[in-house]
Design an enzyme around this catalytic site. Structure first.
Site, PDB file in Angstrom:
ATOM      1  N   GLU A 105       4.206  17.040  -2.410  1.00 18.27           N
ATOM      2  CA  GLU A 105       5.104  17.397  -1.296  1.00 18.27           C
ATOM      3  C   GLU A 105       6.343  18.125  -1.795  1.00 18.27           C
ATOM      4  O   GLU A 105       6.822  19.058  -1.158  1.00 18.27           O
ATOM      5  CB  GLU A 105       5.464  16.137  -0.519  1.00 18.27           C
ATOM      6  N   GLU A 125      -1.949   8.971  -1.267  1.00 19.16           N
ATOM      7  CA  GLU A 125      -1.255   7.911  -0.520  1.00 19.16           C
ATOM      8  C   GLU A 125      -2.224   6.990   0.207  1.00 19.16           C
ATOM      9  O   GLU A 125      -1.968   5.811   0.363  1.00 19.16           O
ATOM     10  CB  GLU A 125      -0.282   8.528   0.477  1.00 19.16           C
TER      11      GLU A 125
END
Ligand code: T1G
Length: 684
Positions: A105, A125
């Site tokens: 990210e 994640e």
């Protein structure tokens, strides 16, 4: 604590460095430093462009998981990513190692991304019960496309730098020095305006047929069974096709917080550290060095011996495999080649790699060839006399310092070691079938096993991509020992009125990949059978006596069609009813809850006994065994973690409710009773 973030000038390009071993996790100091250095670069007129890079083995590998559950420290990671993206000068991410989760990210917040060929990018994640919570579910689809982002976020599997480059997630693959080329790239793009912002690109999310999401879910149903995070990942990726960026990140934040607050995320985060803790050996000093393993010997080219050999061959370690006769040897090596070729057909290895692996294999009928091996693994018939005979021979053949291992799944390593003059070199290496696929390895520590032998086994496990757990010597070690009460109660339940399909259904609905009887049929009902068809002391004996050995015979607890599809068996029900009648067992309605209490609560009790006897180093190791060895649902954290979540008092109450039915040799773990009494837990 030294500041992990620094910066240095290269001409008019500012490099912002992160040096936060071991994996540049994006902890508070890193986040604060990144914002500080971006703002400084922005304010510095002599800086025309910025490169963000990491020291050590990898680019940021994600948020700092050890911060989860603690009071948040500003700035939030999403704000850091936004700040990078809103920098008025171009920011280039220089990626090596694994840019994962928040790391990916941060890279997406940069205007450009360059990477070395070996780099990987991913959104793991979901393996932590979460989703990319720093804009990844919205930027990812905009840059890499919805389908790739969907696959990355719901499976957690990383992609290679070249896949990322093909998708537009990486702008340039760097051959050579990463930093030198990243600075050069920054120099190239420093005057390009407008700056390419991932959040402002809609080209890869417009005109998306909403049907792809249902299609994806249908084609990957297993991913979504029981586990809530994959669905949340799908929902947020889908949001990128339905709403503008700002709304999408709000939706992402809401779903992220929901997951973070949920039981499954907590269980998965517990397991992340539990898996890594298993590698640590209590009481062995870090200075103990492993022995050098240049060549491995495997005795037995059957299913286990072949699978075990493949682990080492795939890791580039030569193997000498020994059998009694040419047919068995040829059959074994033939199956290994076939397995490799089917892997190659799936594109998971090249023909050349198959050739390399098989080229390291030395088949032999000569037991003396094992004298050149540094580790010899016996993988023959599960019989103590056979194993003792082999270890006696090995003692006279193996070179000094060679490690002698048995792949036994139940038997006493001390007894095997006792026939050698070198019990300190003897260890158990219990692989799980299929040995070339299952990640779990129980490393069984004999009373005399030397520390460096143990250290060698644990290190070698990592080399062959296994998760190793140290087990003490007891019947069945950790995993199989806990199977014993489960199977015993499961069979007793059949006599009392349950059916195999009812018991299996309860386990599958709980989250197990299969129930006790499906597993028995798959592994072989005849495993551990005394082979005397006249001696019928259990339902299993009765089935084995009439060749109902499971799937391999087309019949076991279930009947199987030619495609091995199972169906309930009237014959088996007859056998059960006869057996119950003969033993005067009354049939009754059995509730699902009773099945849980008699098969899973009794497993927890056995796990507690394993702990109190010191046969496992820690409760979390037991969880690692059951998740990697038997497919216990990771989003429930493993049997000991799950028992804590249920409450140990609940477990004890359930066992007391069932006590009358558990059989004469039932006994409580004192540790379980004590912890339940004291309101304590096993795993936290
Ligand atoms: N946070 C904290 N510690 C970590 C860590 C992390 N993200 N990753 C690894 N470690 C520790 C690990 O505990 C071990 O410690 C050491 O580093 C070496 O790890 C907002 C919310 C990077 C592929 O899920 O997959 O970003 O035992 O033994 O085999 O969207 O670590 O030595 O004391 O595994 O070479 C997303 C998790 C987080 C990546 C390296 N990121 N890590 O594997 O070493 S959530 C992840 C890994 C997130 C954002 C969301 C692997 C690795 P110790 P290791 P390895």
């Amino acid at each position: 604590m030294t500041d992990p973030i620094s910066s240095e000038k290269h001409g008019d390009v500012q490099i912002i460095w992160s040096d936060n071993p071991p994996v540049n996790a994006l902890g508070a100091a890193v986040r604060q430093g990144l914002v500080r250095e971006i703002e400084a670069a922005e304010a510095d007129d002599s800086v025309q462009a910025v490169v963000i890079a990491c020291k050590g083995r990898t680019f940021f590998a994600g948020a700092d998981i050890s911060e989860f559950g603690k009071p948040p420290v500003m700035p939030w990671l999403p704000d850091v990513v936004d700040r990078i993206e809103n920098c008025t000068k171009p920011v280039v991410a220089a990626i090596h190692g694994t840019a994962l989760g928040g790391g990916c990210e941060v890279a997406l917040g940069c205007h450009y991304r360059v990477a070395v060929p070996s780099a990987k990018l991913g959104f793991p994640e979901v393996n932590l019960g979460l989703l990319p919570g720093a804009g990844g579910t919205q930027r990812g689809p905009r840059v890499a496309g919805v389908e790739l982002a969907l696959q990355m976020a719901t499976t957690g599997k990383p992609i290679s730098a070249s896949q990322a480059h093909d998708a537009g997630l990486v702008d340039r693959i760097i051959e050579g020095d990463l930093i030198e080329h990243a600075v050069a790239y920054a120099d190239e793009v420093k005057d390009i305006r407008p700056l390419p912002k991932s959040s402002e690109r809609d080209d890869k999310v417009t005109d998306v047929d909403p049907a792809i999401f249902d299609e994806y879910k249908k084609n990957n149903a297993k991913l979504f069974r029981g586990d809530v995070a994959p669905q949340a990942n799908l929902d947020t990726i889908k949001a990128a096709t339905e709403m503008p960026f700002d709304k999408g990140v709000m939706f992402e934040r809401q779903k992220f917080m929901e997951l973070m607050a949920g039981q499954q995320a907590r269980a998965r985060q517990y397991f992340f550290f539990a898996e890594r803790k298993a590698a640590k050996i209590d009481g062995v000093d870090d200075s103990v060095q492993p022995r050098d393993i240049k060549r491995v010997g495997v005795i037995g080219a059957g299913t286990m011996g072949g699978g075990i050999s493949m682990n080492f061959l795939s890791a580039g370690i030569p193997v000498t495999i020994v059998e009694m006769n040419q047919d068995a040897l040829d059959r074994g090596t033939g199956i290994m080649l076939k397995n490799y070729q089917s892997t190659a057909k799936k594109g998971r290895m090249t023909e050349e790699q198959v050739g390399q692996a098989m080229g390291l294999l030395k088949p032999s009928l000569n037991f003396d060839d094992l004298s050149e091996c540094d580790l010899i693994i016996e993988a023959v018939y599960e019989n103590m006399d056979v194993k003792k005979e082999i270890f006696t021979r090995l003692d006279g053949i193996a070179k000094d310092g060679a490690i002698l291992a048995s792949n036994t799944s139940y038997l006493d390593i001390n007894e095997i070691a006792s026939v050698t003059k070198r019990p300190e070199d003897v260890v158990g290496l219990h692989f799980f079938s299929p040995a070339n696929i299952m990640k779990l390895l129980e490393v069984v520590r004999g009373d005399k096993t030397a520390d460096d032998v143990l250290v060698t086994a644990m290190k070698l496990a990592k080399t062959i991509r296994k998760v190793a757990v140290v087990a003490g010597v007891c019947y069945g070690f950790i995993g199989n020992r806990m199977l014993i009460p489960r199977q015993l109660q499961a069979e007793k339940l059949l006599l009392e009125g349950a059916t195999p399909q009812q018991v299996d259904k309860v386990h599958v609905e709980f989250g197990m990949p299969m129930g006790p009887f499906q597993m028995a049929d798959l592994a072989g009902v005849d495993i551990g059978w005394h082979r005397d068809p006249e001696r019928i002391e259990s339902i299993r004996d009765a089935l084995c006596a009439i060749d109902r050995w499971g799937q391999k015979k087309g019949a076991g607890f279930y009947d199987y069609d030619d495609n091995r599809r199972p169906s309930p068996s009237e014959k088996v029900q007859e056998i059960i009813d006869d057996f119950a009648a003969k033993h005067g067992v009354e049939k009754r309605e059995i509730s699902d809850q009773e099945i849980i209490e008699r098969t899973l609560y009794t497993m927890v009790n056995e796990g507690a006994k394993i702990l109190e006897e010191g046969k496992a180093q820690r409760a979390s190791d037991i969880d690692v065994v059951w998740i990697y060895g038997y497919g216990w649902p990771v989003y429930k954290g493993g049997p000991m973690y799950w028992a804590d979540s249920e409450g140990l008092d609940t477990i004890v109450e359930g066992l007391k409710r069932q006590e009358e039915r558990l059989g004469d040799d039932w006994s409580y773990s004192q540790l379980l009773l004590d912890k339940a009494e004291a309101g304590e837990k096993f795993t936290r």
